[in-house]
Design a protein around this motif. Structure first.
Motif, PDB file in Angstrom:
ATOM      1  N   PHE A   8      -9.670  15.932   0.051  1.00 32.56           N
ATOM      2  CA  PHE A   8      -8.897  14.720   0.312  1.00 32.56           C
ATOM      3  C   PHE A   8      -9.500  13.489  -0.349  1.00 32.56           C
ATOM      4  O   PHE A   8      -8.782  12.529  -0.645  1.00 32.56           O
ATOM      5  CB  PHE A   8      -8.697  14.534   1.814  1.00 32.56           C
ATOM      6  CG  PHE A   8      -7.553  15.328   2.348  1.00 32.56           C
ATOM      7  CD1 PHE A   8      -6.291  14.770   2.467  1.00 32.56           C
ATOM      8  CD2 PHE A   8      -7.713  16.655   2.707  1.00 32.56           C
ATOM      9  CE1 PHE A   8      -5.214  15.514   2.940  1.00 32.56           C
ATOM     10  CE2 PHE A   8      -6.644  17.412   3.178  1.00 32.56           C
ATOM     11  CZ  PHE A   8      -5.393  16.837   3.289  1.00 32.56           C
ATOM     12  N   LYS A   9     -10.776  13.514  -0.615  1.00 30.35           N
ATOM     13  CA  LYS A   9     -11.384  12.396  -1.351  1.00 30.35           C
ATOM     14  C   LYS A   9     -10.880  12.333  -2.785  1.00 30.35           C
ATOM     15  O   LYS A   9     -10.936  11.278  -3.422  1.00 30.35           O
ATOM     16  CB  LYS A   9     -12.906  12.534  -1.343  1.00 30.35           C
ATOM     17  CG  LYS A   9     -13.547  12.148  -0.030  1.00 30.35           C
ATOM     18  CD  LYS A   9     -15.056  12.335  -0.067  1.00 30.35           C
ATOM     19  CE  LYS A   9     -15.695  11.970   1.266  1.00 30.35           C
ATOM     20  NZ  LYS A   9     -17.162  12.200   1.262  1.00 30.35           N
ATOM     21  N   SER A  10     -10.383  13.443  -3.295  1.00 34.37           N
ATOM     22  CA  SER A  10      -9.898  13.489  -4.675  1.00 34.37           C
ATOM     23  C   SER A  10      -8.401  13.224  -4.789  1.00 34.37           C
ATOM     24  O   SER A  10      -7.845  13.246  -5.884  1.00 34.37           O
ATOM     25  CB  SER A  10     -10.218  14.854  -5.295  1.00 34.37           C
ATOM     26  OG  SER A  10      -9.512  15.891  -4.637  1.00 34.37           O
ATOM     27  N   LEU A  11      -7.734  12.954  -3.662  1.00 35.53           N
ATOM     28  CA  LEU A  11      -6.282  12.795  -3.630  1.00 35.53           C
ATOM     29  C   LEU A  11      -5.897  11.373  -3.222  1.00 35.53           C
ATOM     30  O   LEU A  11      -6.709  10.632  -2.670  1.00 35.53           O
ATOM     31  CB  LEU A  11      -5.682  13.786  -2.625  1.00 35.53           C
ATOM     32  CG  LEU A  11      -5.784  15.265  -3.011  1.00 35.53           C
ATOM     33  CD1 LEU A  11      -5.412  16.145  -1.815  1.00 35.53           C
ATOM     34  CD2 LEU A  11      -4.880  15.577  -4.194  1.00 35.53           C
ATOM     35  N   PRO A  37     -12.889  19.739  -6.611  1.00 33.50           N
ATOM     36  CA  PRO A  37     -12.362  18.383  -6.463  1.00 33.50           C
ATOM     37  C   PRO A  37     -12.372  17.616  -7.787  1.00 33.50           C
ATOM     38  O   PRO A  37     -11.493  16.785  -8.035  1.00 33.50           O
ATOM     39  CB  PRO A  37     -13.304  17.745  -5.439  1.00 33.50           C
ATOM     40  CG  PRO A  37     -13.804  18.896  -4.623  1.00 33.50           C
ATOM     41  CD  PRO A  37     -13.938  20.024  -5.604  1.00 33.50           C
ATOM     42  N   GLU A  38     -13.342  17.902  -8.628  1.00 34.49           N
ATOM     43  CA  GLU A  38     -13.420  17.214  -9.915  1.00 34.49           C
ATOM     44  C   GLU A  38     -12.226  17.546 -10.803  1.00 34.49           C
ATOM     45  O   GLU A  38     -11.739  16.684 -11.554  1.00 34.49           O
ATOM     46  CB  GLU A  38     -14.731  17.589 -10.634  1.00 34.49           C
ATOM     47  CG  GLU A  38     -15.990  17.037 -10.001  1.00 34.49           C
ATOM     48  CD  GLU A  38     -16.390  17.776  -8.718  1.00 34.49           C
ATOM     49  OE1 GLU A  38     -17.154  17.186  -7.924  1.00 34.49           O
ATOM     50  OE2 GLU A  38     -15.941  18.927  -8.523  1.00 34.49           O
ATOM     51  N   LEU A  59      -5.055  25.531 -11.302  1.00 33.53           N
ATOM     52  CA  LEU A  59      -4.609  24.156 -11.493  1.00 33.53           C
ATOM     53  C   LEU A  59      -4.415  23.823 -12.969  1.00 33.53           C
ATOM     54  O   LEU A  59      -3.469  23.118 -13.328  1.00 33.53           O
ATOM     55  CB  LEU A  59      -5.624  23.193 -10.861  1.00 33.53           C
ATOM     56  CG  LEU A  59      -5.321  21.703 -10.977  1.00 33.53           C
ATOM     57  CD1 LEU A  59      -3.962  21.355 -10.381  1.00 33.53           C
ATOM     58  CD2 LEU A  59      -6.439  20.890 -10.308  1.00 33.53           C
ATOM     59  N   GLN A  60      -5.281  24.328 -13.819  1.00 34.16           N
ATOM     60  CA  GLN A  60      -5.154  24.028 -15.251  1.00 34.16           C
ATOM     61  C   GLN A  60      -3.837  24.532 -15.818  1.00 34.16           C
ATOM     62  O   GLN A  60      -3.185  23.841 -16.613  1.00 34.16           O
ATOM     63  CB  GLN A  60      -6.333  24.640 -16.032  1.00 34.16           C
ATOM     64  CG  GLN A  60      -7.675  24.005 -15.750  1.00 34.16           C
ATOM     65  CD  GLN A  60      -8.371  24.637 -14.564  1.00 34.16           C
ATOM     66  OE1 GLN A  60      -7.789  25.482 -13.848  1.00 34.16           O
ATOM     67  NE2 GLN A  60      -9.604  24.236 -14.308  1.00 34.16           N
ATOM     68  N   ALA A  76      -9.507  14.642 -12.138  1.00 34.54           N
ATOM     69  CA  ALA A  76      -9.309  14.442 -13.581  1.00 34.54           C
ATOM     70  C   ALA A  76      -7.835  14.295 -13.955  1.00 34.54           C
ATOM     71  O   ALA A  76      -7.526  13.852 -15.074  1.00 34.54           O
ATOM     72  CB  ALA A  76      -9.928  15.602 -14.348  1.00 34.54           C
ATOM     73  N   LEU A  77      -6.926  14.638 -13.050  1.00 34.42           N
ATOM     74  CA  LEU A  77      -5.493  14.589 -13.350  1.00 34.42           C
ATOM     75  C   LEU A  77      -4.865  13.318 -12.781  1.00 34.42           C
ATOM     76  O   LEU A  77      -5.416  12.698 -11.867  1.00 34.42           O
ATOM     77  CB  LEU A  77      -4.806  15.828 -12.770  1.00 34.42           C
ATOM     78  CG  LEU A  77      -5.268  17.161 -13.352  1.00 34.42           C
ATOM     79  CD1 LEU A  77      -4.620  18.320 -12.594  1.00 34.42           C
ATOM     80  CD2 LEU A  77      -4.953  17.259 -14.844  1.00 34.42           C
TER      81      LEU A  77
END
Length: 270
Positions: free
Chosen positions: A228-231, A176-177, A145-146, A181-182
């Motif tokens: 999904f909690k992070s989206l 998820p973190e 992802l980075q 962050a994005l």
């Protein structure tokens, strides 16, 4: 939550047939592969095939299914992004909203080339109303992802995004973190499937699982709740779940139904 049927899940189905199948199985959208990769088992569904496109347009009109995205605009050192314009124009004509891209340059020090090509893809797609979503298959040039976020940030285009795939999140160990962050607007949709806990260490086995042996949601180890909690709450799911044995056992349509049923059951979509 809305669902799209990704072409890789039923890769042998021509787009018109796939559209009717998706409607019968209960999907909202289809995700079409109109830019072939030339891999084993892949049929050629080319944007210049006027009859196929016409038949697809008819199928969309008759079923109410919409095209969510097309793939795959690969970033290659010697590939001019303008070569993808005909496919993107057809995508726009069919009502698609997104184009998937990924980088396959495999050259040391090629970050600037990837940024340039990705930015040009975005510029070509913008007048057509398309967003370009950069994916990071774990066996491609961008493996986490980075790295994908670095390219999207450097390109700095308003119609750019990152495509997450739950298989590659697992392979790459994305947390998820890291997603939280994005910027949320970078995530327009997500590819979903499940997989076993073991993470292959060689690209060949990763590729085999990705193309031939993904699992129904709930059969594997992926923590969908945390992801999904992070989206964004309204994110669309494209079910990309090729599995040769399941297709052989059930056929394309029943396999697609089971993909959707497992997604609805385990993603809290009713």
């Amino acid at each position: 939550m809305k669902f799209s049927l990704a072409h890789l899940t039923v890769i042998g189905c021509p787009p018109p047939e796939m559209t009717y199948l998706a409607a019968r199985a209960g999907y909202d959208y289809v995700s079409l592969r109109l830019i072939p990769m030339g891999v084993a088992g892949e049929n050629l569904y080319l944007p210049e095939d006027k009859k196929m496109i016409s038949d697809t347009r008819t199928a969309l009109a008759q079923t109410g299914i919409e095209v969510w995205d097309i793939e795959l605009a690969r970033i290659l050192v010697n590939k001019d992004p303008r070569d993808y314009l005909p496919a993107m124009e057809v995508a726009a004509e069919l009502g698609a909203r997104h184009v998937i891209s990924s980088a396959w340059t495999n050259t040391t020090g090629d970050r600037d080339v990837i940024v340039e090509h990705f930015a040009r893809l975005c510029d070509l797609a913008k007048p057509l109303g398309l967003t370009v979503n950069l994916e990071f298959p774990s066996f491609s040039r961008l493996t986490n992802l980075q790295q994908a976020a670095d390219i999207v940030a450097a390109a700095n285009r308003c119609n750019s995004a990152i495509l997450l795939d739950t298989l590659y999140l697992h392979f790459s160990g994305v947390t998820p973190e890291e997603i939280t962050a994005l910027p949320h607007h970078w995530f327009q949709f997500i590819h979903v499937c499940d997989t076993s806990p073991e993470i292959p260490r060689d690209k060949q086995e990763m590729t085999r699982i990705a193309r031939d042996n993904r699992l129904y949601i709930g059969e594997g180890c992926i923590d969908f709740s945390a992801i999904f909690k992070s989206l964004p709450a309204d994110i669309t799911c494209s079910i990309e779940l090729p599995n040769l044995q399941r297709v052989k056992k059930y056929g394309y349509e029943e396999h697609a139904r089971r993909c959707l049923a497992s997604a609805r059951k385990h993603l809290g979509a009713g």
